[in-house]
Design an enzyme around this catalytic site. Structure first.
Site, mmCIF file in Angstrom:
data_model
loop_
_atom_site.group_PDB
_atom_site.id
_atom_site.type_symbol
_atom_site.label_atom_id
_atom_site.label_comp_id
_atom_site.label_asym_id
_atom_site.label_seq_id
_atom_site.Cartn_x
_atom_site.Cartn_y
_atom_site.Cartn_z
ATOM 1 N N GLY A 12 0.699 -1.557 -0.033
ATOM 2 C CA GLY A 12 0.069 0.097 -0.451
ATOM 3 C C GLY A 12 1.009 1.119 0.056
ATOM 4 C CG ASN A 14 1.277 3.173 -5.969
ATOM 5 O OD1 ASN A 14 2.221 4.511 -5.912
ATOM 6 N ND2 ASN A 14 2.656 1.761 -5.829
ATOM 7 C CG MET A 82 -0.916 -7.764 -7.087
ATOM 8 S SD MET A 82 -0.078 -6.329 -7.902
ATOM 9 C CE MET A 82 0.837 -8.184 -8.485
ATOM 10 C CG ASN A 99 -3.080 -0.466 -12.757
ATOM 11 O OD1 ASN A 99 -3.014 -0.484 -11.844
ATOM 12 N ND2 ASN A 99 -2.320 -1.001 -13.643
ATOM 13 C CG HIS A 101 2.358 -0.766 -15.412
ATOM 14 N ND1 HIS A 101 2.258 -2.629 -15.592
ATOM 15 C CD2 HIS A 101 3.190 -1.491 -16.524
ATOM 16 C CE1 HIS A 101 3.560 -3.606 -15.994
ATOM 17 N NE2 HIS A 101 3.811 -2.771 -16.598
HETATM 18 C C1 GRF Z 1 3.640 -1.245 -7.527
HETATM 19 O O1 GRF Z 1 5.193 -1.781 -7.654
HETATM 20 C C2 GRF Z 1 3.724 -0.466 -7.845
HETATM 21 O O2 GRF Z 1 3.649 -0.492 -9.532
HETATM 22 C C3 GRF Z 1 2.540 -2.108 -8.797
HETATM 23 O O3 GRF Z 1 2.293 -2.672 -7.592
HETATM 24 C C4 GRF Z 1 2.994 -2.441 -6.628
HETATM 25 C C5 GRF Z 1 2.926 -2.077 -5.566
HETATM 26 O O4 GRF Z 1 2.299 -1.013 -4.428
HETATM 27 N N1 GRF Z 1 0.836 -1.163 -9.166
HETATM 28 P P1 GRF Z 1 2.025 -0.637 -3.525
HETATM 29 O O5 GRF Z 1 3.402 -0.289 -2.411
HETATM 30 O O6 GRF Z 1 0.947 -2.078 -2.561
HETATM 31 O O7 GRF Z 1 0.924 0.720 -3.595
#
Ligand code: GRF
Length: 192
Positions: A12, A14, A82, A99, A101
């Site tokens: 998490g 992001n 995921m 999203n 990426h």
């Molecule tokens: C990140 O590397 C992002 O590029 C992908 O999920 C990974 C983990 O993201 N979408 P987070 O730390 O769980 O936000």
């Protein structure tokens, strides 16, 4: 105020970047109405709880649609989510699902390109530049309209881990910029 549901599956970081930018006022006109995880016990859910945001674990499409509607979701943000969304979700939130990426789409994306595999492929190909992309989600995998991209240098001696860490920093910056851009477009259209 645009209602955002954030979908997660892991750490998490992001999600945290979005929470922080809303709190500092750098992401205006939005509120996170819930965090939905595809798995129990992920740190993203702890981040939500600490921020006083409702957290749920949802594993099937029918429940996901019900929970998104229950909180009057207007934007769905996939932050390290995921699972591939079923067409029913894409159709219900057309051009409303974003999203992030960790590559410069259309390179190193699509089926099987996620997490460290992306960065390892970039290094194996001898690329000197990688990056991150914010895009709308459509029925394909990483094929939706691009909202924002930013380049990240690949340094000599980089491993998948060191490159992933550098790209992740850029993800945290451009994700909220991309969300802000979409919110401004929605506000301009008057379509909430
Ligand atoms: C990140 O590397 C992002 O590029 C992908 O999920 C990974 C983990 O993201 N979408 P987070 O730390 O769980 O936000």
């Amino acid at each position: 105020m645009v209602n955002i549901s954030v979908l997660v599956s892991g750490g998490g970081t992001n999600l945290q970047a979005i929470i922080d930018k809303i709190q500092t006022g750098d992401l205006a006109g939005a509120q996170i109405v819930q965090v939905i995880s595809s798995r129990e016990g992920v740190f993203a859910l702890e981040r939500a709880e600490k921020a006083g945001i409702k957290g749920k674990v949802v594993k099937d499409t029918e429940s996901l649609l019900a929970e998104l509607a229950a909180e009057n979701t207007e934007l769905v943000v996939l932050a390290g989510y995921m699972k591939v969304l079923e067409p029913a979700v894409i159709q219900a939130y057309r051009q409303r699902i974003l999203n992030i990426h960790p590559s410069l789409i259309p390179k190193y994306c699509g089926k099987g390109f996620y997490g460290k595999r992306v960065h390892q492929a970039v290094i194996d190909a001898g690329e000197t530049v990688s990056g991150a992309t914010v895009h709308f989600v459509d029925e394909g995998v990483d094929t939706g309209e691009i909202i924002l991209q930013r380049q990240v240098p690949v340094e000599p001696g980089d491993t998948a881990d060191t490159l992933a860490a550098r790209v992740l920093e850029t993800e945290h910056v451009i994700f909220t910029e991309g969300i802000q851009k979409v919110i401004q477009q929605l506000e301009k259209k008057g379509g909430k």
